[in-house]
Design a protein around this motif. Structure first.
Motif, PDB file in Angstrom:
ATOM      1  N   ASP A   1       0.880  -1.167   0.000  1.00 35.37           N
ATOM      2  CA  ASP A   1       0.000   0.000   0.000  1.00 35.37           C
ATOM      3  C   ASP A   1       0.916   1.215   0.000  1.00 35.37           C
ATOM      4  N   VAL A   2       0.891   2.012  -1.075  1.00 33.02           N
ATOM      5  CA  VAL A   2       1.820   3.136  -1.186  1.00 33.02           C
ATOM      6  C   VAL A   2       1.168   4.479  -0.850  1.00 33.02           C
ATOM      7  N   ARG A   3       0.049   4.430  -0.113  1.00 33.81           N
ATOM      8  CA  ARG A   3      -0.644   5.653   0.285  1.00 33.81           C
ATOM      9  C   ARG A   3      -0.032   6.250   1.552  1.00 33.81           C
ATOM     10  N   THR A   4      -0.518   7.432   1.916  1.00 27.71           N
ATOM     11  CA  THR A   4      -0.072   8.091   3.141  1.00 27.71           C
ATOM     12  C   THR A   4      -0.683   7.396   4.363  1.00 27.71           C
ATOM     13  N   ALA A   5      -0.088   7.617   5.518  1.00 31.00           N
ATOM     14  CA  ALA A   5      -0.603   7.031   6.762  1.00 31.00           C
ATOM     15  C   ALA A   5      -2.047   7.479   7.010  1.00 31.00           C
ATOM     16  N   GLU A   6      -2.353   8.720   6.675  1.00 31.53           N
ATOM     17  CA  GLU A   6      -3.717   9.239   6.849  1.00 31.53           C
ATOM     18  C   GLU A   6      -4.707   8.451   5.994  1.00 31.53           C
ATOM     19  N   GLU A   7      -4.343   8.172   4.743  1.00 36.88           N
ATOM     20  CA  GLU A   7      -5.215   7.394   3.863  1.00 36.88           C
ATOM     21  C   GLU A   7      -5.381   5.967   4.383  1.00 36.88           C
ATOM     22  N   VAL A   8      -4.296   5.383   4.860  1.00 36.81           N
ATOM     23  CA  VAL A   8      -4.337   4.017   5.388  1.00 36.81           C
ATOM     24  C   VAL A   8      -5.265   3.939   6.593  1.00 36.81           C
TER      25      VAL A   8
ATOM     26  N   GLN B   1      13.240   9.459  -0.928  1.00 29.58           N
ATOM     27  CA  GLN B   1      14.380   8.541  -0.835  1.00 29.58           C
ATOM     28  C   GLN B   1      14.135   7.438   0.184  1.00 29.58           C
ATOM     29  N   GLU B   2      13.429   7.752   1.266  1.00 24.87           N
ATOM     30  CA  GLU B   2      13.075   6.723   2.251  1.00 24.87           C
ATOM     31  C   GLU B   2      12.266   5.606   1.592  1.00 24.87           C
ATOM     32  N   PHE B   3      11.353   5.992   0.721  1.00 30.12           N
ATOM     33  CA  PHE B   3      10.533   5.025  -0.014  1.00 30.12           C
ATOM     34  C   PHE B   3      11.418   4.146  -0.896  1.00 30.12           C
ATOM     35  N   VAL B   4      12.312   4.761  -1.649  1.00 30.80           N
ATOM     36  CA  VAL B   4      13.221   4.028  -2.541  1.00 30.80           C
ATOM     37  C   VAL B   4      14.109   3.097  -1.725  1.00 30.80           C
ATOM     38  N   ASP B   5      14.626   3.586  -0.594  1.00 33.21           N
ATOM     39  CA  ASP B   5      15.473   2.749   0.263  1.00 33.21           C
ATOM     40  C   ASP B   5      14.700   1.539   0.783  1.00 33.21           C
ATOM     41  N   ALA B   6      13.435   1.741   1.150  1.00 30.41           N
ATOM     42  CA  ALA B   6      12.598   0.636   1.634  1.00 30.41           C
ATOM     43  C   ALA B   6      12.363  -0.381   0.518  1.00 30.41           C
ATOM     44  N   LEU B   7      12.152   0.100  -0.704  1.00 30.84           N
ATOM     45  CA  LEU B   7      11.966  -0.811  -1.838  1.00 30.84           C
ATOM     46  C   LEU B   7      13.211  -1.655  -2.070  1.00 30.84           C
TER      47      LEU B   7
ATOM     48  N   SER C   1       6.790   1.115 -11.466  1.00 32.07           N
ATOM     49  CA  SER C   1       7.861   1.496 -12.389  1.00 32.07           C
ATOM     50  C   SER C   1       9.191   1.612 -11.650  1.00 32.07           C
ATOM     51  N   ILE C   2       9.168   2.236 -10.494  1.00 27.41           N
ATOM     52  CA  ILE C   2      10.385   2.366  -9.673  1.00 27.41           C
ATOM     53  C   ILE C   2      10.882   0.983  -9.270  1.00 27.41           C
TER      54      ILE C   2
ATOM     55  N   GLY D   1      -3.287  -7.395   5.479  1.00 24.23           N
ATOM     56  CA  GLY D   1      -1.974  -7.949   5.183  1.00 24.23           C
ATOM     57  C   GLY D   1      -1.065  -7.017   4.415  1.00 24.23           C
ATOM     58  N   ALA D   2      -1.562  -5.847   4.026  1.00 21.28           N
ATOM     59  CA  ALA D   2      -0.758  -4.916   3.235  1.00 21.28           C
ATOM     60  C   ALA D   2       0.342  -4.278   4.071  1.00 21.28           C
ATOM     61  N   ILE D   3       1.484  -4.086   3.437  1.00 24.33           N
ATOM     62  CA  ILE D   3       2.600  -3.352   4.027  1.00 24.33           C
ATOM     63  C   ILE D   3       2.505  -1.928   3.493  1.00 24.33           C
ATOM     64  N   ASN D   4       2.558  -0.956   4.387  1.00 15.09           N
ATOM     65  CA  ASN D   4       2.460   0.440   3.957  1.00 15.09           C
ATOM     66  C   ASN D   4       3.841   1.045   3.769  1.00 15.09           C
ATOM     67  N   LEU D   5       4.126   1.484   2.547  1.00 17.88           N
ATOM     68  CA  LEU D   5       5.333   2.241   2.212  1.00 17.88           C
ATOM     69  C   LEU D   5       4.858   3.473   1.457  1.00 17.88           C
TER      70      LEU D   5
END
Length: 103
Positions: A23-30, A47-53, A77-78, A37-41
């Motif tokens: 789940d690539v949404r914001t914490a507020e959306e989540v 860059q934090e997102f890219v590092d987590a990926l 795509s990333i 079972g979704a992992i939120n990133l």
């Protein structure tokens, strides 16, 4: 990356023993609801997102969603650029999701 309809995404996910839901949404959306079972990133974390990926197992199959499908398409795509070949975008996103969800 593959764009999958809601039906195809859910069907493929259900039969996939090697699946991870992202789940690539914001914490507020989540906080308004998510697919169990979704992992939120949060893709907005830059860059934090890219590092987590980069920490993800490239051998897994990733089912990615956001609110409407735009950010998750970007995320897929990333992921492909980082060597994660099996990233499936949920067309229409969570706003069109008819499957199980938690609120």
């Amino acid at each position: 990356m593959a764009d999958l309809t809601q039906e195809d995404w859910a069907s493929q996910l259900e039969q996939d023993d090697n699946a991870v839901i992202l789940d690539v949404r914001t914490a507020e959306e989540v906080s308004e609801g998510y697919i169990p079972g979704a992992i939120n990133l949060d893709i907005h974390q830059g860059q934090e997102f890219v590092d987590a990926l980069k920490e993800l197992d490239a051998d897994k199959n990733y089912y990615v969603y956001c609110r409407s499908g735009g950010r998750s398409s970007q995320a897929c795509s990333i992921m492909n650029q980082l060597g994660i070949d099996k990233a499936y975008n949920l067309m229409g996103g969570f706003s069109n999701w008819k499957g199980e969800s938690t609120q």
